[in-house]
Write a protein that holds these residues in place. Sequence first.
Motif, PDB file in Angstrom:
ATOM      1  N   ASP A 164       0.844  -1.195   0.000  1.00 59.29           N
ATOM      2  CA  ASP A 164       0.000   0.000   0.000  1.00 59.29           C
ATOM      3  C   ASP A 164       0.880   1.246   0.000  1.00 59.29           C
ATOM      4  N   LEU A 165       0.231   2.418  -0.023  1.00 56.80           N
ATOM      5  CA  LEU A 165       0.987   3.664  -0.072  1.00 56.80           C
ATOM      6  C   LEU A 165       1.791   3.904   1.203  1.00 56.80           C
ATOM      7  N   ALA A 166       1.333   3.382   2.330  1.00 53.25           N
ATOM      8  CA  ALA A 166       2.085   3.534   3.572  1.00 53.25           C
ATOM      9  C   ALA A 166       3.467   2.900   3.432  1.00 53.25           C
ATOM     10  N   GLU A 167       3.539   1.727   2.811  1.00 55.40           N
ATOM     11  CA  GLU A 167       4.830   1.078   2.600  1.00 55.40           C
ATOM     12  C   GLU A 167       5.684   1.857   1.609  1.00 55.40           C
ATOM     13  N   VAL A 168       5.061   2.450   0.608  1.00 58.39           N
ATOM     14  CA  VAL A 168       5.796   3.262  -0.367  1.00 58.39           C
ATOM     15  C   VAL A 168       6.453   4.453   0.327  1.00 58.39           C
ATOM     16  N   ILE A 169       5.677   5.163   1.157  1.00 61.15           N
ATOM     17  CA  ILE A 169       6.212   6.330   1.856  1.00 61.15           C
ATOM     18  C   ILE A 169       7.330   5.920   2.801  1.00 61.15           C
ATOM     19  N   ASP A 170       7.163   4.800   3.480  1.00 61.24           N
ATOM     20  CA  ASP A 170       8.208   4.297   4.386  1.00 61.24           C
ATOM     21  C   ASP A 170       9.501   4.017   3.617  1.00 61.24           C
ATOM     22  N   LEU A 171       9.356   3.369   2.469  1.00 67.45           N
ATOM     23  CA  LEU A 171      10.520   3.046   1.642  1.00 67.45           C
ATOM     24  C   LEU A 171      11.176   4.315   1.101  1.00 67.45           C
ATOM     25  N   PHE A 172      10.360   5.254   0.668  1.00 65.72           N
ATOM     26  CA  PHE A 172      10.868   6.516   0.128  1.00 65.72           C
ATOM     27  C   PHE A 172      11.637   7.296   1.199  1.00 65.72           C
ATOM     28  N   GLU A 173      11.088   7.322   2.419  1.00 65.33           N
ATOM     29  CA  GLU A 173      11.738   8.058   3.503  1.00 65.33           C
ATOM     30  C   GLU A 173      13.133   7.509   3.791  1.00 65.33           C
ATOM     31  N   ARG A 174      13.286   6.194   3.691  1.00 64.65           N
ATOM     32  CA  ARG A 174      14.570   5.583   4.029  1.00 64.65           C
ATOM     33  C   ARG A 174      15.582   5.621   2.895  1.00 64.65           C
ATOM     34  N   TYR A 175      15.097   5.670   1.648  1.00 61.39           N
ATOM     35  CA  TYR A 175      16.038   5.501   0.532  1.00 61.39           C
ATOM     36  C   TYR A 175      16.002   6.608  -0.517  1.00 61.39           C
ATOM     37  N   TYR A 176      15.346   7.738  -0.237  1.00 60.82           N
ATOM     38  CA  TYR A 176      15.271   8.766  -1.285  1.00 60.82           C
ATOM     39  C   TYR A 176      16.635   9.326  -1.651  1.00 60.82           C
ATOM     40  N   HIS A 177      17.634   9.153  -0.784  1.00 57.80           N
ATOM     41  CA  HIS A 177      18.962   9.667  -1.117  1.00 57.80           C
ATOM     42  C   HIS A 177      19.590   8.942  -2.311  1.00 57.80           C
ATOM     43  N   VAL A 178      19.100   7.770  -2.672  1.00 60.21           N
ATOM     44  CA  VAL A 178      19.658   7.115  -3.861  1.00 60.21           C
ATOM     45  C   VAL A 178      19.206   7.845  -5.127  1.00 60.21           C
ATOM     46  N   LEU A 179      18.162   8.676  -5.015  1.00 54.99           N
ATOM     47  CA  LEU A 179      17.676   9.456  -6.154  1.00 54.99           C
ATOM     48  C   LEU A 179      18.264  10.864  -6.170  1.00 54.99           C
ATOM     49  N   ALA A 180      18.445  11.439  -5.001  1.00 48.80           N
ATOM     50  CA  ALA A 180      18.965  12.811  -4.898  1.00 48.80           C
ATOM     51  C   ALA A 180      19.791  12.901  -3.627  1.00 48.80           C
ATOM     52  N   SER A 181      21.095  12.783  -3.768  1.00 49.16           N
ATOM     53  CA  SER A 181      21.956  12.630  -2.603  1.00 49.16           C
ATOM     54  C   SER A 181      22.020  13.871  -1.717  1.00 49.16           C
ATOM     55  N   ASP A 182      21.832  15.068  -2.282  1.00 45.70           N
ATOM     56  CA  ASP A 182      21.927  16.297  -1.494  1.00 45.70           C
ATOM     57  C   ASP A 182      20.572  16.817  -1.009  1.00 45.70           C
ATOM     58  N   LEU A 183      19.516  16.124  -1.326  1.00 46.03           N
ATOM     59  CA  LEU A 183      18.184  16.545  -0.911  1.00 46.03           C
ATOM     60  C   LEU A 183      17.933  16.121   0.535  1.00 46.03           C
ATOM     61  N   VAL A 184      17.233  16.965   1.304  1.00 50.09           N
ATOM     62  CA  VAL A 184      16.834  16.611   2.671  1.00 50.09           C
ATOM     63  C   VAL A 184      15.327  16.818   2.793  1.00 50.09           C
ATOM     64  N   LEU A 185      14.628  15.765   3.141  1.00 55.50           N
ATOM     65  CA  LEU A 185      13.176  15.805   3.283  1.00 55.50           C
ATOM     66  C   LEU A 185      12.783  15.485   4.719  1.00 55.50           C
ATOM     67  N   GLU A 186      11.622  15.995   5.131  1.00 51.71           N
ATOM     68  CA  GLU A 186      11.016  15.628   6.411  1.00 51.71           C
ATOM     69  C   GLU A 186       9.636  15.042   6.123  1.00 51.71           C
ATOM     70  N   PHE A 187       9.288  13.996   6.848  1.00 45.58           N
ATOM     71  CA  PHE A 187       8.020  13.305   6.647  1.00 45.58           C
ATOM     72  C   PHE A 187       7.179  13.462   7.905  1.00 45.58           C
ATOM     73  N   GLU A 188       5.954  13.936   7.736  1.00 44.16           N
ATOM     74  CA  GLU A 188       5.077  14.201   8.875  1.00 44.16           C
ATOM     75  C   GLU A 188       3.717  13.547   8.646  1.00 44.16           C
ATOM     76  N   ARG A 189       3.405  12.586   9.493  1.00 45.17           N
ATOM     77  CA  ARG A 189       2.105  11.917   9.407  1.00 45.17           C
ATOM     78  C   ARG A 189       1.197  12.506  10.478  1.00 45.17           C
ATOM     79  N   GLY A 190       0.341  13.444  10.067  1.00 40.82           N
ATOM     80  CA  GLY A 190      -0.579  14.078  11.000  1.00 40.82           C
ATOM     81  C   GLY A 190      -1.905  13.336  11.093  1.00 40.82           C
ATOM     82  N   GLU A 191      -2.820  13.908  11.822  1.00 44.06           N
ATOM     83  CA  GLU A 191      -4.128  13.273  11.971  1.00 44.06           C
ATOM     84  C   GLU A 191      -4.915  13.297  10.666  1.00 44.06           C
TER      85      GLU A 191
END
Length: 338
Positions: free
Chosen positions: A91-118
């Motif tokens: 599901d999309l939850a697993e996609v976001i989890d995977l993206f959060e951990r490995y997005y640096h393989v796509l853009a090494s200098d990018l820094v992202l924050e992930f926020e799961r609100g209500e």
Amino acid sequence: MSSSTPAAYALILVDLAGEAGVDHEALLAGSSLADASLAGVGARVADEDFRILVDNALRQTNDAALGLKLGQRLNLGAHALLGQAFLTCRDLAEVIDLFERYYHVLASDLVLEFERGEERMTVFAVATDSHMPLQFGLECMAAAMRNTLAGLLGGRELPLRFEFPYPAPPHAASYREILGGDLYFDRPRAAWSFPVSHLATPLPSSNPALRQLYEAECERLLSDLRSSDDLAARSRRLLRKLEGQYPQMPQLARMLNVSARTYRRRLADLGTSYQQLLDEVRAEHASRLLENSHLPIASIAYRLGFSDPSNFRRAFRAWTGHSPAAARERARTGATLR
């Protein structure tokens, strides 16, 4: 982490510029790729070469919406290994989890924050590559995110909201055409979000049996990329980009995808610490502001995170061996401090 970009992104940009009539040699001019066929490049292209391609393409096409158009073409196949890993998710939850951990393989200098609100799942762009045109980079990421999620959902549209930290550009109509109507400019930070309820959306291509295999390959690739650069250098680069918004040590460790304990130990192995790196970068920022701006010393102190200007003066003397006033006078007169 070695600064590089998937070669597929460069190849797609070359095709896009070629369709606009840009000469191939003119597009590659100034890069180390000028005398080689891009088809012969390995899996990654040095970020410096990719930046040159972007600058050349923007100048030669004179297309303000080029970032959006490139993002439209960055599909699951363009994301290579990580794109294949996305396809195995339940599901999309697993996609976001995977993206959060490995997005640096796509853009090494990018820094992202992930926020799961209500109500919403939000991804913030904390820092982008300072050498890449900001608008181009954010446009490309936004369009790529929309295109990638549509591919994962079998063409179904996810109700995405996009926020940008600059005024609406002259080609804002292209934003609405490509990104949809839930679009906002002049926001404090770049952000992409959707209702949190959609995290449970199942993916038609789910293959749990293969997810572990692809995840292991993503971890191996990320480890290989990191091995060519030390943690201290990556920390300095990130702190320089976050001028005036310096994170605490655990937060910076999290941004670099390591635990606080591991981060502290690995810096110690390199003969340094988070505080030493922070002081080094703050001294750089303070010196530049003192020498190249007319801001009062008190304003510079607050900008660098000091609530009391006297504490800043003491810290600056400890960092550099002289006072902020002396540094400013040196810049004014061209004198050399002793």
